[in-house]
Design a protein around this motif. Sequence first.
Motif, PDB file in Angstrom:
ATOM      1  N   UNK A 256       1.506  33.865 -10.502  1.00 18.51           N
ATOM      2  CA  UNK A 256       1.399  35.311 -10.271  1.00 18.51           C
ATOM      3  C   UNK A 256       0.607  36.009 -11.370  1.00 18.51           C
ATOM      4  N   UNK A 257       0.861  35.629 -12.631  1.00 18.11           N
ATOM      5  CA  UNK A 257       0.186  36.312 -13.743  1.00 18.11           C
ATOM      6  C   UNK A 257      -1.117  35.588 -14.067  1.00 18.11           C
ATOM      7  N   UNK A 258      -2.163  36.020 -13.389  1.00 14.44           N
ATOM      8  CA  UNK A 258      -3.449  35.320 -13.392  1.00 14.44           C
ATOM      9  C   UNK A 258      -3.999  35.095 -14.803  1.00 14.44           C
ATOM     10  N   UNK A 259      -3.820  36.070 -15.680  1.00 18.53           N
ATOM     11  CA  UNK A 259      -4.445  35.991 -16.998  1.00 18.53           C
ATOM     12  C   UNK A 259      -3.771  34.987 -17.932  1.00 18.53           C
ATOM     13  N   UNK A 260      -2.661  34.415 -17.454  1.00 17.65           N
ATOM     14  CA  UNK A 260      -2.044  33.327 -18.188  1.00 17.65           C
ATOM     15  C   UNK A 260      -3.031  32.156 -18.286  1.00 17.65           C
ATOM     16  N   UNK A 261      -3.827  31.964 -17.248  1.00 20.16           N
ATOM     17  CA  UNK A 261      -4.718  30.810 -17.196  1.00 20.16           C
ATOM     18  C   UNK A 261      -6.198  31.191 -17.136  1.00 20.16           C
ATOM     19  N   UNK A 262      -6.513  32.311 -16.496  1.00 16.12           N
ATOM     20  CA  UNK A 262      -7.928  32.687 -16.340  1.00 16.12           C
ATOM     21  C   UNK A 262      -8.318  33.701 -17.408  1.00 16.12           C
ATOM     22  N   UNK A 263      -9.464  33.499 -18.040  1.00 14.65           N
ATOM     23  CA  UNK A 263      -9.939  34.444 -19.055  1.00 14.65           C
ATOM     24  C   UNK A 263     -11.291  34.999 -18.638  1.00 14.65           C
ATOM     25  N   UNK A 264     -11.591  36.214 -19.099  1.00 10.96           N
ATOM     26  CA  UNK A 264     -12.895  36.785 -18.812  1.00 10.96           C
ATOM     27  C   UNK A 264     -13.953  36.082 -19.644  1.00 10.96           C
ATOM     28  N   UNK A 265     -15.181  36.127 -19.160  1.00 12.68           N
ATOM     29  CA  UNK A 265     -16.300  35.556 -19.914  1.00 12.68           C
ATOM     30  C   UNK A 265     -16.738  36.568 -20.968  1.00 12.68           C
ATOM     31  N   UNK A 266     -16.926  36.095 -22.209  1.00 15.99           N
ATOM     32  CA  UNK A 266     -17.427  36.976 -23.261  1.00 15.99           C
ATOM     33  C   UNK A 266     -18.626  36.318 -23.940  1.00 15.99           C
ATOM     34  N   UNK A 267     -19.309  37.104 -24.785  1.00 16.56           N
ATOM     35  CA  UNK A 267     -20.444  36.531 -25.518  1.00 16.56           C
ATOM     36  C   UNK A 267     -20.012  36.017 -26.894  1.00 16.56           C
ATOM     37  N   UNK A 268     -18.718  35.733 -27.065  1.00 17.47           N
ATOM     38  CA  UNK A 268     -18.220  35.256 -28.353  1.00 17.47           C
ATOM     39  C   UNK A 268     -18.831  33.891 -28.683  1.00 17.47           C
ATOM     40  N   UNK A 269     -19.270  33.690 -29.936  1.00 19.27           N
ATOM     41  CA  UNK A 269     -19.785  32.367 -30.306  1.00 19.27           C
ATOM     42  C   UNK A 269     -18.628  31.365 -30.360  1.00 19.27           C
ATOM     43  N   UNK A 270     -18.913  30.103 -30.065  1.00 18.79           N
ATOM     44  CA  UNK A 270     -17.842  29.112 -30.101  1.00 18.79           C
ATOM     45  C   UNK A 270     -17.360  28.931 -31.539  1.00 18.79           C
ATOM     46  N   UNK A 271     -16.043  28.872 -31.730  1.00 25.19           N
ATOM     47  CA  UNK A 271     -15.488  28.748 -33.072  1.00 25.19           C
ATOM     48  C   UNK A 271     -15.710  27.357 -33.631  1.00 25.19           C
ATOM     49  N   UNK A 272     -15.466  26.374 -32.785  1.00 27.38           N
ATOM     50  CA  UNK A 272     -15.570  24.984 -33.208  1.00 27.38           C
ATOM     51  C   UNK A 272     -16.390  24.260 -32.153  1.00 27.38           C
ATOM     52  N   UNK A 273     -17.415  23.528 -32.585  1.00 31.67           N
ATOM     53  CA  UNK A 273     -18.210  22.815 -31.583  1.00 31.67           C
ATOM     54  C   UNK A 273     -17.389  21.673 -30.991  1.00 31.67           C
TER      55      UNK A 273
END
Length: 203
Positions: free
Chosen positions: A148-165
């Motif tokens: 039911x709580x979609x955001x538990x698993x799905x996240x929005x796309x952002x332009x954040x750089x990857x923290x760890x390759x």
Amino acid sequence: MRNKLWTAVGVAVLMVLVFVAGWKMGQSPGAGAAPKAASVPIDARAIFVPESGQIDALRRGVPVDQEGHPPAIARVENADLKRVRAYPMQPPTIPHSIDGYQVDRNSNRCLLCHARANAATFQAPPVSVTHYMDRDDQFLATISPRRYFCNQCHVVQTDAPVLVTSQFRDIDSVLAQPATQAAAAPATARPATPAPAQPAAKE
Ligand code: HEC
Ligand code: HEC
């Protein structure tokens, strides 16, 4: 009567003095210049600290006796472009912004478009069957409470750089590696002959 008047005037003058004193004291220490000078920009990426053998994702290289100012919050990408999933059962990232979409006990904004009944109207991909299954794999008529709580698993796309390759490779790239490498590695696991035969049969 006169005494009372003088007491009131005295208290008023005292209050004005306390106010002015407080105002002056609040102004004095260099108008907030001190914390600004000490602030060091924090790198957007986590850094590897060789001496400790660890990844510093919190302070990202800023010494503990200095104050860092973090990078700006990542921007949400609202481009309607789906991102490739890294592995088959990954919850897909959300290709649109979800600002102000209410999801609580009484209403679920996401289901307005993503419920199977409404998906055609809004041209949204309907949630898959797994979202209607309870934990015993029984199909329910409505969305399963655990989905039911979609955001538990799905996240929005952002332009954040990857923290760890990441060195993760999906199965397609593993299967596509040159035959010589593939044959060399799992020599004990299975005979080398059927491996090249399978893709040839498919074509
Ligand atoms: C106004 C209708 C609408 C609402 C509300 C909505 N979506 Fe969407 N969603 C879409 C459409 C249309 C798409 C198809 C891609 C696109 O056009 O952005 C989509 C795509 C997606 C995808 C990508 C699916 C895939 O296969 O890659 C996910 C995940 C998703 N939405 C999750 C959510 C979540 C979670 C919410 C609630 C926070 C939500 N959506 C609210 C219309 C909606
Ligand atoms: C427990 C984690 C979880 C929750 C909660 C969840 N999902 Fe998903 N979702 C997944 C996974 C995993 C997949 C990909 C595999 C699958 O389809 O089951 C997926 C797939 C999807 C897809 C793509 C379907 C397709 O056929 O490509 C959409 C759209 C979607 N979810 C929307 C939603 C919406 C809307 C909600 C809230 C009502 C939601 N999800 C809640 C895990 C979740």
